[in-house]
Motif scaffolding. Sequence first.
Motif, PDB file in Angstrom:
ATOM      1  N   ASP A 144       0.818  -1.217   0.000  1.00  0.00           N
ATOM      2  CA  ASP A 144       0.000   0.000   0.000  1.00  0.00           C
ATOM      3  C   ASP A 144       0.849   1.263   0.000  1.00  0.00           C
ATOM      4  O   ASP A 144       0.352   2.349   0.281  1.00  0.00           O
ATOM      5  CB  ASP A 144      -0.957  -0.011   1.205  1.00  0.00           C
ATOM      6  N   PHE A 145       2.108   1.092  -0.349  1.00  0.00           N
ATOM      7  CA  PHE A 145       2.977   2.271  -0.361  1.00  0.00           C
ATOM      8  C   PHE A 145       2.571   3.258  -1.452  1.00  0.00           C
ATOM      9  O   PHE A 145       2.838   4.458  -1.344  1.00  0.00           O
ATOM     10  CB  PHE A 145       4.433   1.829  -0.544  1.00  0.00           C
ATOM     11  N   VAL A 146       1.922   2.745  -2.508  1.00  0.00           N
ATOM     12  CA  VAL A 146       1.451   3.611  -3.601  1.00  0.00           C
ATOM     13  C   VAL A 146       0.624   4.757  -3.026  1.00  0.00           C
ATOM     14  O   VAL A 146       0.744   5.910  -3.469  1.00  0.00           O
ATOM     15  CB  VAL A 146       0.600   2.775  -4.596  1.00  0.00           C
ATOM     16  N   LYS A 147      -0.171   4.431  -2.029  1.00  0.00           N
ATOM     17  CA  LYS A 147      -1.060   5.449  -1.456  1.00  0.00           C
ATOM     18  C   LYS A 147      -0.285   6.564  -0.771  1.00  0.00           C
ATOM     19  O   LYS A 147      -0.812   7.639  -0.549  1.00  0.00           O
ATOM     20  CB  LYS A 147      -1.995   4.792  -0.430  1.00  0.00           C
ATOM     21  N   ARG A 148       0.968   6.230  -0.382  1.00  0.00           N
ATOM     22  CA  ARG A 148       1.733   7.219   0.376  1.00  0.00           C
ATOM     23  C   ARG A 148       2.581   8.120  -0.538  1.00  0.00           C
ATOM     24  O   ARG A 148       3.292   8.988  -0.054  1.00  0.00           O
ATOM     25  CB  ARG A 148       2.624   6.505   1.391  1.00  0.00           C
ATOM     26  N   LEU A 149       2.523   7.860  -1.851  1.00  0.00           N
ATOM     27  CA  LEU A 149       3.278   8.714  -2.779  1.00  0.00           C
ATOM     28  C   LEU A 149       2.628  10.086  -2.848  1.00  0.00           C
ATOM     29  O   LEU A 149       1.403  10.225  -2.748  1.00  0.00           O
ATOM     30  CB  LEU A 149       3.309   8.066  -4.164  1.00  0.00           C
ATOM     31  N   ASP A 150       3.473  11.096  -3.044  1.00  0.00           N
ATOM     32  CA  ASP A 150       3.004  12.490  -3.000  1.00  0.00           C
ATOM     33  C   ASP A 150       1.940  12.745  -4.070  1.00  0.00           C
ATOM     34  O   ASP A 150       0.919  13.389  -3.804  1.00  0.00           O
ATOM     35  CB  ASP A 150       4.219  13.394  -3.208  1.00  0.00           C
ATOM     36  N   SER A 151       2.193  12.234  -5.286  1.00  0.00           N
ATOM     37  CA  SER A 151       1.248  12.485  -6.386  1.00  0.00           C
ATOM     38  C   SER A 151      -0.113  11.870  -6.079  1.00  0.00           C
ATOM     39  O   SER A 151      -1.161  12.487  -6.316  1.00  0.00           O
ATOM     40  CB  SER A 151       1.810  11.912  -7.694  1.00  0.00           C
ATOM     41  N   VAL A 152      -0.068  10.659  -5.516  1.00  0.00           N
ATOM     42  CA  VAL A 152      -1.333   9.977  -5.217  1.00  0.00           C
ATOM     43  C   VAL A 152      -2.060  10.694  -4.079  1.00  0.00           C
ATOM     44  O   VAL A 152      -3.287  10.873  -4.123  1.00  0.00           O
ATOM     45  CB  VAL A 152      -1.077   8.493  -4.865  1.00  0.00           C
ATOM     46  N   GLN A 153      -1.283  11.151  -3.114  1.00  0.00           N
ATOM     47  CA  GLN A 153      -1.915  11.862  -1.992  1.00  0.00           C
ATOM     48  C   GLN A 153      -2.513  13.191  -2.474  1.00  0.00           C
ATOM     49  O   GLN A 153      -3.611  13.563  -2.063  1.00  0.00           O
ATOM     50  CB  GLN A 153      -0.886  12.103  -0.890  1.00  0.00           C
ATOM     51  N   LYS A 154      -1.770  13.873  -3.370  1.00  0.00           N
ATOM     52  CA  LYS A 154      -2.301  15.137  -3.923  1.00  0.00           C
ATOM     53  C   LYS A 154      -3.584  14.863  -4.700  1.00  0.00           C
ATOM     54  O   LYS A 154      -4.557  15.633  -4.629  1.00  0.00           O
ATOM     55  CB  LYS A 154      -1.252  15.772  -4.841  1.00  0.00           C
ATOM     56  N   THR A 155      -3.579  13.771  -5.456  1.00  0.00           N
ATOM     57  CA  THR A 155      -4.774  13.406  -6.225  1.00  0.00           C
ATOM     58  C   THR A 155      -5.939  13.112  -5.280  1.00  0.00           C
ATOM     59  O   THR A 155      -7.085  13.493  -5.562  1.00  0.00           O
ATOM     60  CB  THR A 155      -4.475  12.169  -7.107  1.00  0.00           C
ATOM     61  N   ASP A 156      -5.611  12.437  -4.180  1.00  0.00           N
ATOM     62  CA  ASP A 156      -6.658  12.149  -3.180  1.00  0.00           C
ATOM     63  C   ASP A 156      -7.278  13.440  -2.667  1.00  0.00           C
ATOM     64  O   ASP A 156      -8.502  13.578  -2.586  1.00  0.00           O
ATOM     65  CB  ASP A 156      -6.064  11.377  -1.995  1.00  0.00           C
TER      66      ASP A 156
END
Lengths: 147, 580
Positions: B150-162
């Motif tokens: 689940d590290f993908v969720k912790r990437l900056d781009s993914v978090q910004k998208t969230d």
Amino acid sequence: MFSAAIGVVRGLVRALLAADSPSQLAAGFTLGMVIGLVPKANLIALSLCVLLFSLRCNKGLGIVAAILFSFMSLQLDSFTHKLGLMVLQADSLQATYASVFSLPFGPWMGFNNTVVTGSLLVGLYVAYPVYWIVRHVCTMLQSGAMP
Amino acid sequence: MRSSLRWQILAPRLLLVVVALLAAQYGLGLAVRSLAINSSEAAVGARLEVGHARVWLLERQVVLSDLRVADPCQPAANVLDADRFEFRVATAPLLHKQTVVESGRVTGLCFEPKLRPNEFASEAPKWFSDNSDAAAKAWLAHLAERFQPDFVKRLDSVQKTDVLCSRWSTELAALDARGRELERRAAELQADFEAAQANPLRNDKFFAGLPATVAALKKDFAGLRADVDKQPELLEAERRAIVAARKKDNETLRDRLRLEPIDASDLSAYLIREQAVDSLDELVDWLRLMRRFVPRTPTQQPSPTRGEDVLFAGCRQAPDIVFRSLQLQGSTRIGGQPVNLRGLVTNYSTQPWLQNEPVRLKLATSGSLPLELQAIIDRTPGHAKDELLVDCRGIVLQQRVLGRPDQLEVILSPSVGSLQMNIQVEGEKLTGDVRLVQKGFHITPALRGSLKEVPLADSLQDLLGKVDSADSRLELSGTLNNPRCSLCSNLGPAVSEAMDLALRRNADQYARTILVEANRQVDERLAGIERQIAQYQSRLVAESSTTAAWLETAAVRETPRYRISAEQMGRRLPANSLLR
């Protein structure tokens, strides 16, 4: 009832005493006493037993005395141990003891044991007085028993 | 007549001698049996059972059969069984109350060692002073954490998208609410307008305020449309920020997967220590058992004789029973494998502290565990030294699983190995080393538990496939009660190197996979937002066009104001009247 019991004891004493002379009775008792005093698992006790059965003495009285003094000797252990220790630690006798001990059968004799030596010495020390007393008692008993 | 008389005298005496001899033999058998039982109990504290005992006086031979030595801690079980124990006794020492067995042989020996854990110690010894295995365990836990799926969720781009998605949902809801409010107001105005048209005179004021109301409504609609039209631009700005975050993600991910290599000695400890400790505990228990069987001082037991035995000056105390040479033949079980053993014990005594020479034991086994053991047990006056040499070559080793079942396991296939052991115990001081060499095995690494998701298994398998030998060495120190050990093995370095290479080989690929996945998720969600904006725009346009058209109509169809005078109420002037 009482007289019957006395009769049994009298018969037993007569059986023990009547056959032999007072000297033989006393010798048997004295040898039995020494056997009784000495611990049994050694050649000294065995030699004394052989002596008892070899000599012309009263075996029955000897055995009775051995049994009686076996119980008594346990009470004397502390004294005989001290006596034996004192004798066995005598410096002047060490060489003699060592030479006897190193002889064949030396260790089997068990004289290096304090109680064996102590009780043997006690037995030998009181042997003649006991012999004398028993002989007189037997003489009296036999003369009293004779009609 | 005279000769028959002699026979009458001789025959009974001869018979008496024969009976006496037989009785002596029987009695001696009983005595020897009793002596053996008592000596065994006095020497090792273990109960000995003897089935039969026979003595041959002429051959000076004694045979004891059906021997059983009971376990001192578990009297119902036997530690040692033997079919036959025959020995020849020297006669001269017997005269000195000493039993010296010149030679003897134990056959049908069945030795089943069943040492319970910590049988001799109050608590398990702590062999290793450092926490190397804990360090390796922590490193592996760290590795597992780095490769969390689940590290993908912790990437900056993914978090910004969230964040964008959640914000956009709120904004869309707000825009939607605004649109619906405007629609409601327009519908209300339309209803009022239609009602007012039915009686324009009465709704004069309504019509007077209608242009302003319509203008306000139109302005609000225009504002809403402008806000909705602005959304794609805002989204584009966000997208640019997310693209910038992606570059940062790339660096973050590479930094995250860049791990310091695990310390090779830590990994050796992690893999081998647990199994080594079990074997070392057993070894120390054996050494203690050896000390129980060959004590260095007399055991404090109540003396069976009255009084004291005095040792005269110049006399030397000798042990009661001495076995000069004793051959052993039987079977046992070592490491779970049945083996046949042959051996020789020399100078064993029930009172070894009175001996001038040390006890020596040589054992050789045959079968699947060919072992040669030499032990020198020195209890001569002033010494308490044990030396144990074990040489075991060509042993067939079963499959071994090293490591931990919840992290990393290394499975070694069955192989051939050699074990060499050189142990010395002097007093209480323990020194020595144990070396195990394994060859011709195949390593299968297994990532389990939290490491299951770490994509290194294939690479590790590939890299460790080249390793086919292991050399592990344990150096012992300390004391019997507080033993210490240091471990050295080539297995840890091999696995550590393979782990490092596998990490380097797979980290880039894994980073790419994670980034692709992150990009896919971001793109998918941005596309979703774009789609939502477009849909909303089209819906807004469709819904507001009707309203806008009506508003335009309402604005154009402004009804002229009528004012009825008093005269008009009475008559109607002709159309061409000048007084109009």
